[in-house]
Design a protein around this motif. Sequence first.
Motif, PDB file in Angstrom:
ATOM      1  N   ASP A  64      46.449 -17.413 118.152  1.00  0.00           N
ATOM      2  CA  ASP A  64      47.627 -17.857 117.414  1.00  0.00           C
ATOM      3  C   ASP A  64      47.272 -18.573 116.107  1.00  0.00           C
ATOM      4  O   ASP A  64      48.141 -19.131 115.443  1.00  0.00           O
ATOM      5  CB  ASP A  64      48.516 -18.742 118.283  1.00  0.00           C
ATOM      6  N   GLY A  65      45.993 -18.543 115.724  1.00  0.00           N
ATOM      7  CA  GLY A  65      45.552 -19.217 114.508  1.00  0.00           C
ATOM      8  C   GLY A  65      46.297 -18.792 113.255  1.00  0.00           C
ATOM      9  O   GLY A  65      46.765 -19.649 112.484  1.00  0.00           O
ATOM     10  N   THR A 120      40.573 -21.913 111.862  1.00  0.00           N
ATOM     11  CA  THR A 120      39.190 -21.799 112.312  1.00  0.00           C
ATOM     12  C   THR A 120      38.895 -20.329 112.583  1.00  0.00           C
ATOM     13  O   THR A 120      39.674 -19.647 113.261  1.00  0.00           O
ATOM     14  CB  THR A 120      38.954 -22.642 113.579  1.00  0.00           C
ATOM     15  N   ARG A 126      49.873 -20.202 113.366  1.00  0.00           N
ATOM     16  CA  ARG A 126      49.886 -21.651 113.130  1.00  0.00           C
ATOM     17  C   ARG A 126      49.622 -21.971 111.663  1.00  0.00           C
ATOM     18  O   ARG A 126      50.223 -22.887 111.100  1.00  0.00           O
ATOM     19  CB  ARG A 126      48.878 -22.344 114.048  1.00  0.00           C
ATOM     20  N   THR A 183      30.921 -20.478 113.053  1.00  0.00           N
ATOM     21  CA  THR A 183      32.295 -20.953 113.064  1.00  0.00           C
ATOM     22  C   THR A 183      32.560 -21.637 111.734  1.00  0.00           C
ATOM     23  O   THR A 183      31.710 -22.411 111.252  1.00  0.00           O
ATOM     24  CB  THR A 183      32.528 -21.958 114.217  1.00  0.00           C
ATOM     25  N   SER A 193      39.468 -17.786 115.499  1.00  0.00           N
ATOM     26  CA  SER A 193      38.884 -18.351 116.720  1.00  0.00           C
ATOM     27  C   SER A 193      39.918 -18.449 117.833  1.00  0.00           C
ATOM     28  O   SER A 193      39.571 -18.419 119.013  1.00  0.00           O
ATOM     29  CB  SER A 193      38.287 -19.727 116.435  1.00  0.00           C
ATOM     30  N   GLU A 194      41.183 -18.594 117.460  1.00  0.00           N
ATOM     31  CA  GLU A 194      42.270 -18.654 118.436  1.00  0.00           C
ATOM     32  C   GLU A 194      43.292 -17.586 118.074  1.00  0.00           C
ATOM     33  O   GLU A 194      43.627 -17.414 116.895  1.00  0.00           O
ATOM     34  CB  GLU A 194      42.909 -20.038 118.426  1.00  0.00           C
TER      35      GLU A 194
END
Length: 166
Positions: free
Chosen positions: A125-126, A143, A129, A159, A122-123
């Motif tokens: 940089d997920g 996510t 991280r 999601t 979803s992001e």
Amino acid sequence: MSSRTPGVPYPRLPLPEDGREDLATFQRWLAEAIPMVASLGIEAMREEGERLIWNLALAPNLNDKGTGFGGALAAQTTLQGWCWVTLWLRRQGQARDVVVAEATQRFLAPVTGDYRLVCTPSEPDGPQRLAERLVMHGKGRITLTQTLYCGDTRCLEATGHYAVLE
């Protein structure tokens, strides 16, 4: 009929020796480890960068109206996210337990033919991280977003929040 025994974990698939996953082997293992997978109509899976893409048949997932059954579609999106995290971990040389912590779906249009599911972080940089949390805390979360397309029509957005356990 499944030969699985409730309460007994299924043996993990050995990590690939060269770091490259054979997705056909993974899909066969998945159908053994999670018996309902064999009934979900997954025809093919492939990875393109950070995207996990499945091609699915509508026929085993029909509802009484002749379109995609929402419960089957929700199960597929949840499973696809679990697979994304599991495959990501395997590329890192890790065999870890992954669970879904929360999942939501938004149905946008009826599924009227064979379809594809695309799963992405979803992001952007997920994954980074998640990798940092695993190093620092031994566990982490990510996510993911799953989008279902029937032809060019976006029919479902989902999601999922997935946890990697210690």
